[in-house]
Design a protein around this motif. Structure first.
Motif, PDB file in Angstrom:
ATOM      1  N   SER A   1      60.056  34.283  11.944  1.00 40.33           N
ATOM      2  CA  SER A   1      60.894  33.096  11.860  1.00 40.33           C
ATOM      3  C   SER A   1      61.966  33.274  10.794  1.00 40.33           C
ATOM      4  O   SER A   1      61.675  33.641   9.664  1.00 40.33           O
ATOM      5  CB  SER A   1      60.033  31.872  11.542  1.00 40.33           C
ATOM      6  OG  SER A   1      60.827  30.731  11.396  1.00 40.33           O
TER       7      SER A   1
ATOM      8  N   VAL B   1      53.483  33.653  11.064  1.00 41.08           N
ATOM      9  CA  VAL B   1      54.864  34.134  11.028  1.00 41.08           C
ATOM     10  C   VAL B   1      54.918  35.390  10.172  1.00 41.08           C
ATOM     11  O   VAL B   1      54.057  35.622   9.318  1.00 41.08           O
ATOM     12  CB  VAL B   1      55.843  33.080  10.466  1.00 41.08           C
ATOM     13  CG1 VAL B   1      55.908  31.865  11.359  1.00 41.08           C
ATOM     14  CG2 VAL B   1      55.468  32.691   9.047  1.00 41.08           C
TER      15      VAL B   1
ATOM     16  N   ILE C   1      58.561  26.919   7.905  1.00 43.00           N
ATOM     17  CA  ILE C   1      57.676  26.765   9.059  1.00 43.00           C
ATOM     18  C   ILE C   1      57.838  25.348   9.592  1.00 43.00           C
ATOM     19  O   ILE C   1      57.632  24.373   8.867  1.00 43.00           O
ATOM     20  CB  ILE C   1      56.215  27.052   8.675  1.00 43.00           C
ATOM     21  CG1 ILE C   1      56.092  28.496   8.164  1.00 43.00           C
ATOM     22  CG2 ILE C   1      55.286  26.813   9.853  1.00 43.00           C
ATOM     23  CD1 ILE C   1      54.727  28.850   7.656  1.00 43.00           C
TER      24      ILE C   1
END
Length: 653
Positions: A53, A363, A372
């Motif tokens: 991410s 992640v 997140i």
């Protein structure tokens, strides 16, 4: 050079099992694929996907007009895909934009939920959309030599909304088989929209829609970056329609993309053309960081399409068993449905990435921060961070806890506290009953400021709502839910003919129009019926309209008597459900309306009257004042609604 082709038809159940485990299992059990138990399959298969991410600040616009460029170019809308807000672009010069950090030569997937007719673009790639409801769109791109890319959202026509952005690089967690090498990124020199290179490392061999496709005979290629130099000895490739046609290709490797050598040449011989499963292409051991498949069409046409690629090497060439140091300074900042994590990476020379696990996902980051999203507000999360080096060694973990929370309520948590003192509310008493005589209400000249159906908090604004057919004051035939300025503790007045400039500033959105399509949201009123409404600042559109362009109109004494016309339409791009900041002033008998920037500075004069005469008993009004609706009783879906905040007058009376 050793060059062999081994063809293996992979069954749907066994597509993710390593060659080593599969051969061992078959030799021990001597059973058919159909006889393999579900329990054993769950034991020996294990592909999973990790999304790396990339932090996007304020991805769902829940923090308001921050991180998405100049607030003058966009607004915050309550029409959202999730949460309570979205970003809205309403004119041809409008836009949202945000620049984010990325890794060079890395493939990414940008996703966003959009509504309307507009365009989303990043790193030279774009996606046009035209939708009546929120839909998710995707852009696959490669960062090339750039370490920064800009996400840009614009409109083609009408109002366009953007919400819930995410940016990821997709990899497989692994290795998932003995000797398998997991690339840290994958890129290509072009692809068909929706069929990006990241699809070749997602483990979905049976899903042929998850593939890379690129058209051309002249060496279209896909490149896998292994992160560091590895010993590579074979590739497994599943070709799209591999049982119908031969794919023509070369496998090239090297320590940089500018110096690659061919280790497997099937440009003329092609793949087998007999299987949709993984085919093994074996070659002499070679040290390389980059693996490239150069493609030259197939036996039927010029398309190059790969469903899945697995890279294998010498599993014994890694003698490093020393774990890297852990992260330091791990911290968490909770947000609305999100948590921002920050840390310091260790100084190990072979450090590769940080993996963070939590209840609900995992992640991977190559930097020192990640946000997140899609978390549940009010739920406590424990985030476990470990570092991973180039050899796959894992550090000791570090843990931090955080609880995401929704945006804070407005001051006091009610419409009354948003407006503040110095105003009385013209509204109603009684129980609302749409369609009855006066809708079941009585008019109240000084109505209660408790939360009600006509005065309530919404998205940090005070909302004023009024139905056609509601009762009104004796001096008007139009109903209203609006504020009257309190002066000297009561129904006082100020003189608009002096040198003192009397000013009202208010930030507002007009959300809904009544059946007439007309409502006033700001006024200067005069005690004397001769002047009555010195000025009404109105919008005019279609009956029941709740989005799109409307006219900004000036009516009242300043146009109807002074200019001898019904009203004046202002040349201004006015949109419903869009936030604006206006200022209305009067001094020396002259009335002026300004458009303000986000900081309350005057940027545009929208209207100015001539000296209108002796209007010396004035006061400001703001809210939702319906026009041309005196006898209308409509359904509960058609009403006028205006949102207001940051309302202030000067001098403060």
């Amino acid at each position: 050079m050793k060059k062999t082709l081994i063809i293996r038809k992979e069954t749907p159940l066994l597509f993710s099992i390593s060659a080593f485990i599969l051969i061992l299992f078959i030799s021990v059990t001597s059973c058919t694929n159909e006889e393999i138990s579900d329990e054993l399959l769950e034991t020996i298969k294990g592909d999973s996907e990790v999304r790396i991410s990339i932090p996007i600040q304020n991805p769902g616009f829940e923090l308001g007009e921050v991180n998405w460029g100049d607030p003058d170019y966009y607004a915050i809308s309550s029409d959202e895909n999730s949460g309570s807000k979205s970003g809205k672009v309403s004119n041809s010069s409008g836009k949202i934009e945000q620049t984010v950090d990325v890794s060079r030569n890395t493939d990414y997937v940008l996703k966003a939920w959009v509504k309307g007719n507009g365009e989303l673009s990043v790193a030279g790639q774009s996606n046009d959309f035209d939708t009546n409801d929120f839909e998710e769109i995707t852009i696959t791109f490669n960062s090339g030599n750039a370490s920064l890319v800009t996400i840009l959202g614009t409109r083609n026509s009408g109002d366009v909304r953007f919400d819930d952005f995410s940016l990821n690089s997709t990899l497989i967690e692994g290795p998932t088989a003995p000797g398998q090498i997991i690339p840290i990124s994958v890129s290509a020199n072009g692809n068909q929209t929706g069929y990006g290179p990241e699809n070749t490392v997602d483990g979905e061999i049976e899903n042929t829609e998850s593939r890379w496709s690129s058209n051309g005979y002249t060496g279209k290629y896909i490149t896998y970056d292994l992160g560091t130099v590895k010993t590579v000895s074979s590739l497994k490739i599943a070709w799209f329609k591999g049982d119908e046609r031969e794919a023509y290709f070369k496998i090239r490797v090297g320590n940089s993309t500018s110096s690659l050598s061919t280790v497997f040449d099937a440009k003329t011989s092609g793949s087998s053309g007999t299987t949709e499963g993984l085919e093994i292409f074996d070659f002499d051991d070679v040290e390389a960081r980059f693996v490239r498949i150069s493609s030259f069409g197939n036996s039927k046409n010029s398309w190059n399409s790969i469903v899945e690629t697995e890279i294998y090497g010498n599993e014994d060439d890694n003698s490093d068993t020393t774990p890297p140091g852990p992260v330091s300074g791990l911290s968490a900042i909770p947000g609305n449905g999100s948590v921002a994590l920050n840390w310091n990476n260790p100084g190990d020379s072979d450090f590769n990435n940080v993996r963070i696990t939590y209840d609900g996902g995992e992640v991977t980051s190559f930097g020192e921060s990640v946000t997140i999203n899609d978390l549940v507000n009010g739920t406590s999360y424990s985030f476990n961070a470990v570092t991973v080096d180039n050899s796959g060694n894992v550090s000791a973990s570090r843990v931090v806890n955080a609880t995401p929370q929704g945006p804070p309520p407005p001051p006091g948590g009610s419409a009354a506290n948003i407006i503040g003192p110095g105003w009385k509310l013209n509204g109603f008493t009684g129980s609302l009953n749409i369609g009855s005589n006066d809708n079941g209400l009585d008019y109240a000249d000084n109505a209660s400021k408790d939360e009600s159906h006509f005065f309530f908090e919404k998205d940090g604004f005070a909302a004023f709502k009024c139905y056609p057919g509601n009762p009104t004051s004796g001096g008007s035939s139009n109903s209203r839910s609006e504020l009257r300025e309190v002066i000297n503790g009561g129904d006082g007045y100020w003189n608009g003919n002096t040198n003192t400039e009397h000013s009202m500033k208010w930030r507002f959105k007009v959300e809904n129009l009544p059946p007439s399509g007309k409502l006033a949201f700001g006024q200067i009123h005069e005690r004397d019926d001769f002047y009555d409404d010195v000025i009404r600042v109105q919008v005019q559109g279609d009956g029941g309209q709740s989005s799109g362009k409307v006219d900004l109109r000036i009516l009242g004494y300043v146009t109807e008597k002074v200019e001898d016309r019904e009203g004046r339409t202002i040349d201004f791009d006015m949109q419903l459900d869009t936030e604006y900041f206006f200022e209305l002033t009067m001094s020396n008998g002259v009335v002026t309306l300004y458009n303000l920037d986000n900081n309350g500075n005057r940027i545009e004069e929208l209207f100015q009257s001539i000296d209108i005469g002796n209007a010396n008993e004035n006061y400001f009004k703001a809210g939702c004042y319906l026009q041309s609706t005196s006898s209308s009783h409509e359904s509960s879906d058609v009403y006028g609604q205006v949102l207001i905040k940051d309302l202030e007058v000067s001098p403060d009376n």
